[in-house]
Structures are given as C-alpha cells and as structure tokens.
Design a protein around this motif. Structure first.
Motif, PDB file in Angstrom:
ATOM      1  N   VAL A 145      -3.822   6.108   8.648  1.00  0.00           N
ATOM      2  CA  VAL A 145      -2.669   5.510   7.846  1.00  0.00           C
ATOM      3  C   VAL A 145      -1.474   5.399   8.718  1.00  0.00           C
ATOM      4  O   VAL A 145      -1.294   6.197   9.590  1.00  0.00           O
ATOM      5  CB  VAL A 145      -2.097   6.658   6.902  1.00  0.00           C
ATOM      6  N   THR A 146      -0.941   4.128   8.685  1.00  0.00           N
ATOM      7  CA  THR A 146       0.115   3.691   9.557  1.00  0.00           C
ATOM      8  C   THR A 146       1.531   3.424   8.862  1.00  0.00           C
ATOM      9  O   THR A 146       2.490   3.506   9.644  1.00  0.00           O
ATOM     10  CB  THR A 146      -0.020   2.458  10.427  1.00  0.00           C
ATOM     11  N   ASN A 147       1.394   3.531   7.692  1.00  0.00           N
ATOM     12  CA  ASN A 147       2.528   3.566   6.618  1.00  0.00           C
ATOM     13  C   ASN A 147       2.458   4.288   5.594  1.00  0.00           C
ATOM     14  O   ASN A 147       1.542   3.896   4.708  1.00  0.00           O
ATOM     15  CB  ASN A 147       3.041   2.225   6.385  1.00  0.00           C
ATOM     16  N   TYR A 148       2.969   5.527   5.477  1.00  0.00           N
ATOM     17  CA  TYR A 148       2.684   6.469   4.133  1.00  0.00           C
ATOM     18  C   TYR A 148       3.337   6.082   3.035  1.00  0.00           C
ATOM     19  O   TYR A 148       3.226   7.001   2.145  1.00  0.00           O
ATOM     20  CB  TYR A 148       3.209   7.839   4.793  1.00  0.00           C
ATOM     21  N   GLU A 149       4.121   5.090   3.032  1.00  0.00           N
ATOM     22  CA  GLU A 149       4.767   4.737   1.926  1.00  0.00           C
ATOM     23  C   GLU A 149       3.669   4.245   0.827  1.00  0.00           C
ATOM     24  O   GLU A 149       2.802   3.835   1.280  1.00  0.00           O
ATOM     25  CB  GLU A 149       5.590   3.353   1.901  1.00  0.00           C
ATOM     26  N   VAL A 160     -17.573   1.114 -11.672  1.00  0.00           N
ATOM     27  CA  VAL A 160     -17.277   1.900 -12.894  1.00  0.00           C
ATOM     28  C   VAL A 160     -16.964   0.686 -13.694  1.00  0.00           C
ATOM     29  O   VAL A 160     -15.779   0.410 -14.211  1.00  0.00           O
ATOM     30  CB  VAL A 160     -16.154   2.633 -12.781  1.00  0.00           C
ATOM     31  N   ARG A 161     -17.733  -0.198 -14.168  1.00  0.00           N
ATOM     32  CA  ARG A 161     -17.559  -1.774 -14.837  1.00  0.00           C
ATOM     33  C   ARG A 161     -17.071  -1.597 -16.116  1.00  0.00           C
ATOM     34  O   ARG A 161     -17.213  -0.740 -16.899  1.00  0.00           O
ATOM     35  CB  ARG A 161     -19.140  -2.238 -15.119  1.00  0.00           C
ATOM     36  N   GLY A 162     -16.004  -2.408 -16.154  1.00  0.00           N
ATOM     37  CA  GLY A 162     -15.339  -2.540 -17.429  1.00  0.00           C
ATOM     38  C   GLY A 162     -14.168  -1.749 -17.738  1.00  0.00           C
ATOM     39  O   GLY A 162     -13.361  -1.682 -18.757  1.00  0.00           O
ATOM     40  N   TYR A 163     -13.664  -0.905 -16.816  1.00  0.00           N
ATOM     41  CA  TYR A 163     -12.460  -0.065 -16.801  1.00  0.00           C
ATOM     42  C   TYR A 163     -11.483  -0.216 -15.552  1.00  0.00           C
ATOM     43  O   TYR A 163     -11.841  -0.804 -14.689  1.00  0.00           O
ATOM     44  CB  TYR A 163     -12.973   1.354 -16.917  1.00  0.00           C
ATOM     45  N   SER A 164     -10.374   0.178 -15.812  1.00  0.00           N
ATOM     46  CA  SER A 164      -9.234   0.160 -14.727  1.00  0.00           C
ATOM     47  C   SER A 164      -8.324   1.341 -14.909  1.00  0.00           C
ATOM     48  O   SER A 164      -8.062   1.725 -16.130  1.00  0.00           O
ATOM     49  CB  SER A 164      -8.791  -1.121 -14.401  1.00  0.00           C
ATOM     50  N   ALA A 165      -7.563   1.666 -13.836  1.00  0.00           N
ATOM     51  CA  ALA A 165      -6.583   2.513 -14.049  1.00  0.00           C
ATOM     52  C   ALA A 165      -5.267   2.424 -12.673  1.00  0.00           C
ATOM     53  O   ALA A 165      -5.934   1.741 -11.854  1.00  0.00           O
ATOM     54  CB  ALA A 165      -7.008   3.902 -14.018  1.00  0.00           C
ATOM     55  N   GLU A 166      -4.204   2.858 -12.934  1.00  0.00           N
ATOM     56  CA  GLU A 166      -3.312   2.761 -11.727  1.00  0.00           C
ATOM     57  C   GLU A 166      -3.505   3.897 -10.719  1.00  0.00           C
ATOM     58  O   GLU A 166      -3.921   5.035 -11.148  1.00  0.00           O
ATOM     59  CB  GLU A 166      -1.815   2.891 -12.541  1.00  0.00           C
ATOM     60  N   VAL A 167      -3.648   3.507  -9.665  1.00  0.00           N
ATOM     61  CA  VAL A 167      -3.934   4.358  -8.417  1.00  0.00           C
ATOM     62  C   VAL A 167      -2.911   4.306  -7.040  1.00  0.00           C
ATOM     63  O   VAL A 167      -2.282   3.070  -7.001  1.00  0.00           O
ATOM     64  CB  VAL A 167      -5.310   4.035  -7.769  1.00  0.00           C
ATOM     65  N   GLU A 168      -2.380   5.243  -6.810  1.00  0.00           N
ATOM     66  CA  GLU A 168      -1.455   5.312  -5.454  1.00  0.00           C
ATOM     67  C   GLU A 168      -2.208   5.063  -4.328  1.00  0.00           C
ATOM     68  O   GLU A 168      -3.203   5.840  -3.948  1.00  0.00           O
ATOM     69  CB  GLU A 168      -0.565   6.507  -5.519  1.00  0.00           C
ATOM     70  N   ARG A 169      -1.837   4.088  -3.339  1.00  0.00           N
ATOM     71  CA  ARG A 169      -2.477   4.040  -2.242  1.00  0.00           C
ATOM     72  C   ARG A 169      -1.261   3.945  -1.272  1.00  0.00           C
ATOM     73  O   ARG A 169      -0.178   3.561  -1.549  1.00  0.00           O
ATOM     74  CB  ARG A 169      -3.552   2.779  -2.227  1.00  0.00           C
ATOM     75  N   PHE A 170      -1.662   4.115  -0.057  1.00  0.00           N
ATOM     76  CA  PHE A 170      -0.886   3.965   1.248  1.00  0.00           C
ATOM     77  C   PHE A 170      -0.660   2.545   1.644  1.00  0.00           C
ATOM     78  O   PHE A 170      -1.564   1.700   1.221  1.00  0.00           O
ATOM     79  CB  PHE A 170      -1.204   4.767   2.266  1.00  0.00           C
ATOM     80  N   HIS A 171       0.660   2.194   2.003  1.00  0.00           N
ATOM     81  CA  HIS A 171       0.956   0.880   2.235  1.00  0.00           C
ATOM     82  C   HIS A 171       0.231   0.094   3.323  1.00  0.00           C
ATOM     83  O   HIS A 171      -0.214  -0.929   3.356  1.00  0.00           O
ATOM     84  CB  HIS A 171       2.328   0.606   2.481  1.00  0.00           C
ATOM     85  N   SER A 172      -0.138   0.857   4.415  1.00  0.00           N
ATOM     86  CA  SER A 172      -0.760   0.340   5.634  1.00  0.00           C
ATOM     87  C   SER A 172      -1.648   1.212   6.312  1.00  0.00           C
ATOM     88  O   SER A 172      -1.154   2.558   6.316  1.00  0.00           O
ATOM     89  CB  SER A 172       0.274  -0.144   6.730  1.00  0.00           C
ATOM     90  N   VAL A 173      -2.619   0.504   6.887  1.00  0.00           N
ATOM     91  CA  VAL A 173      -3.712   1.474   7.415  1.00  0.00           C
ATOM     92  C   VAL A 173      -4.359   0.640   8.901  1.00  0.00           C
ATOM     93  O   VAL A 173      -4.357  -0.497   8.763  1.00  0.00           O
ATOM     94  CB  VAL A 173      -4.810   1.868   6.411  1.00  0.00           C
ATOM     95  N   MET A 174      -4.978   1.606   9.691  1.00  0.00           N
ATOM     96  CA  MET A 174      -5.827   0.969  10.594  1.00  0.00           C
ATOM     97  C   MET A 174      -7.162   1.317  10.634  1.00  0.00           C
ATOM     98  O   MET A 174      -7.505   2.496  10.388  1.00  0.00           O
ATOM     99  CB  MET A 174      -5.296   1.669  11.940  1.00  0.00           C
ATOM    100  N   LEU A 175      -7.975   0.313  10.568  1.00  0.00           N
ATOM    101  CA  LEU A 175      -9.477   0.575  10.266  1.00  0.00           C
ATOM    102  C   LEU A 175     -10.150   0.404  11.606  1.00  0.00           C
ATOM    103  O   LEU A 175      -9.881  -0.774  12.017  1.00  0.00           O
ATOM    104  CB  LEU A 175      -9.953  -0.474   9.257  1.00  0.00           C
ATOM    105  N   LYS A 176     -10.969   1.287  11.894  1.00  0.00           N
ATOM    106  CA  LYS A 176     -11.635   1.236  13.262  1.00  0.00           C
ATOM    107  C   LYS A 176     -13.218   1.363  13.094  1.00  0.00           C
ATOM    108  O   LYS A 176     -13.557   2.081  12.041  1.00  0.00           O
ATOM    109  CB  LYS A 176     -11.333   2.239  14.219  1.00  0.00           C
ATOM    110  N   GLY A 177     -13.792   0.605  13.570  1.00  0.00           N
ATOM    111  CA  GLY A 177     -15.535   0.565  13.536  1.00  0.00           C
ATOM    112  C   GLY A 177     -16.093  -0.509  14.318  1.00  0.00           C
ATOM    113  O   GLY A 177     -15.535  -1.183  14.901  1.00  0.00           O
ATOM    114  N   LYS A 178     -17.323  -0.529  14.240  1.00  0.00           N
ATOM    115  CA  LYS A 178     -18.138  -1.703  14.890  1.00  0.00           C
ATOM    116  C   LYS A 178     -18.713  -2.547  14.061  1.00  0.00           C
ATOM    117  O   LYS A 178     -18.834  -2.461  12.729  1.00  0.00           O
ATOM    118  CB  LYS A 178     -19.367  -0.783  15.681  1.00  0.00           C
ATOM    119  N   ASN A 179     -18.888  -3.730  14.702  1.00  0.00           N
ATOM    120  CA  ASN A 179     -19.334  -4.817  13.823  1.00  0.00           C
ATOM    121  C   ASN A 179     -20.961  -4.869  14.107  1.00  0.00           C
ATOM    122  O   ASN A 179     -21.442  -4.042  14.850  1.00  0.00           O
ATOM    123  CB  ASN A 179     -18.679  -6.123  14.184  1.00  0.00           C
TER     124      ASN A 179
END
Length: 239
Positions: A145-149, A160-179
C-alpha cells in the motif's frame, strides 16, 4: 495434450496446498445404460476452465501456491495465462486470478480496456477514479500500500455471480511480480485499478470481497429486473 500438461504442473505443486476433489455416483445401472455409456463420448471438464469458479468451490478458499521459479516461463504457465486472458475478455471483466479458473497458483491478470468506459455513466466513472489499464500479467505478485486513504465503492465478482456490495479499498498500491518471461516488474496503481489489484490479490489468499464488504449494502444486481419479469430471470454463468 495441453490439459494433460497442466495436470502434470498441478501434481508438481500438490504439496503447496492444491486441493483435489473427486465425486462418484454408485447408483446401479442397467446393462443397456452401461452399454450406451461405453460407446458414448464423455465430456471432460478439467481446469484451467473457460468459466469462473463459483463461491462454494474450495479452490476459492485455498491459499494459492507460488509458481516455481523454473516454471514461470514454461508452456504450462503460458497456457494457464492464455486461458485467464480468454476468460477475462469473454466476460468483459477487468481482473481474474488463477483460482477463478480452477488453478490454485499465484497468478493474476488485469486489463481495463478503453471500450469499458462506455458501460458506465461518466459521473460514476469519474467518482470511482477509473482509468484504462493495459493488459498486465503478474506471477507471484506482492502488493504494498502506497496511499492508505480508503474509498468505499460497489464491488462485484464473477465468482459471486449476480451480486455486489460496497467495499473499502486503499487508494494506491504498488504491485510487484514477474511477467511470463520471468522478468521482475513493478506497477504503480491508484483509484479503481488499485481496487482491481487488491481484489485479485485477495483471491490468491482464499478471500472474497464478501469477507470485506459492508453487509448492509449487499444486493442482487438484477433485483429490479426480477420484479419487472415476475421472477422469470436467470443469472448466466457462461457466455
């Protein structure tokens, strides 16, 4: 042949948490029925699937195994990623994790295509801070996480086909890995694209958005249509 190769890969990582399920039906059959089954071709459906696994499938609640280093640029992993991309685009999604096609490996694929902008009204697009994201394949990803807002927006999942709900998520992140070539990459994401990454990373740890949702906002996405059609509505699991 490709499916057989993938099963070999699955066998190699069996000790890293992959689950196998077998079912059987031992009802007595007549000789005629047995004879018909002997000559009739049987449909075989093994992962990687071309559909999304659904909540209840243990693969979605299992922590996925890391892809062994010597297999990252293998034909087996390439085949899995090709299936993930195919399913992603077939269902017009923005992200997919390998467990969602039945493979318990730490691989995610993300893409927010230009054409998806037209699906939502402009005010919604802007409020959710959506932006295009080129096709991104990340093997053995880590997220920082790079921005905790935090931002709270409706979120759905093809598992979970056919449903939704509100979810809190962090504003910014850094993703690392291999291609697929085994090259280490890092991607900085914010807004909705950061949400996609957090959602898919949850899948790799056996978590779903319903574990993080505001349960009071959980809805069937087609409830209005259900009422308008007197309940004669089906939620499709295939395209």
């Amino acid at each position: 042949m490709q499916l057989q190769i993938v099963r070999l890969l699955t066998w190699k990582i069996a000790n890293h948490g992959k689950r196998f399920i077998t079912t059987s039906n031992r009802k007595e059959k007549t000789f005629r029925k047995l004879y018909q089954e002997f000559w009739s071709p049987k449909s075989i459906h093994n992962p990687p699937y071309e559909h999304f696994t659904q909540i209840g499938d243990p693969v979605l609640r299992t922590k996925a195994a890391e892809v062994p280093g010597d297999l990252i640029n293998s034909k087996e992993v390439e085949h899995i990623v090709e299936k993930m991309i195919k399913v992603l685009r077939k269902f017009d999604c923005v992200g997919v994790a390998a467990p969602q096609i039945g493979i318990s490996l730490r691989i995610i694929v993300m893409e927010f295509r230009e054409g998806l902008i037209d699906i939502l009204p402009k005010p919604v697009y802007e409020a959710r801070k959506m932006s295009t994201l080129p096709l991104t394949v990340v093997i053995n990803p880590t997220l920082t996480v790079t921005n905790y807002e935090k931002h709270k927006h409706p979120e759905g999942c093809m598992s979970v086909r056919g449903y939704s709900a509100e979810v809190e998520r962090f504003h910014s992140v850094m993703l690392k890995g291999k291609n697929l070539s085994g090259v280490e990459n890092k991607v900085e994401l914010s807004g909705w694209n950061a949400r996609i990454a957090q959602h898919e990373m949850d899948h790799l740890d056996g978590k779903l958005y319903i574990d993080r949702m505001d349960s009071s906002t959980f809805i069937c996405t087609c409830w209005e249509t259900v009422n308008a059609k007197s309940g004669r509505v089906e939620i499709p699991f295939y395209k």
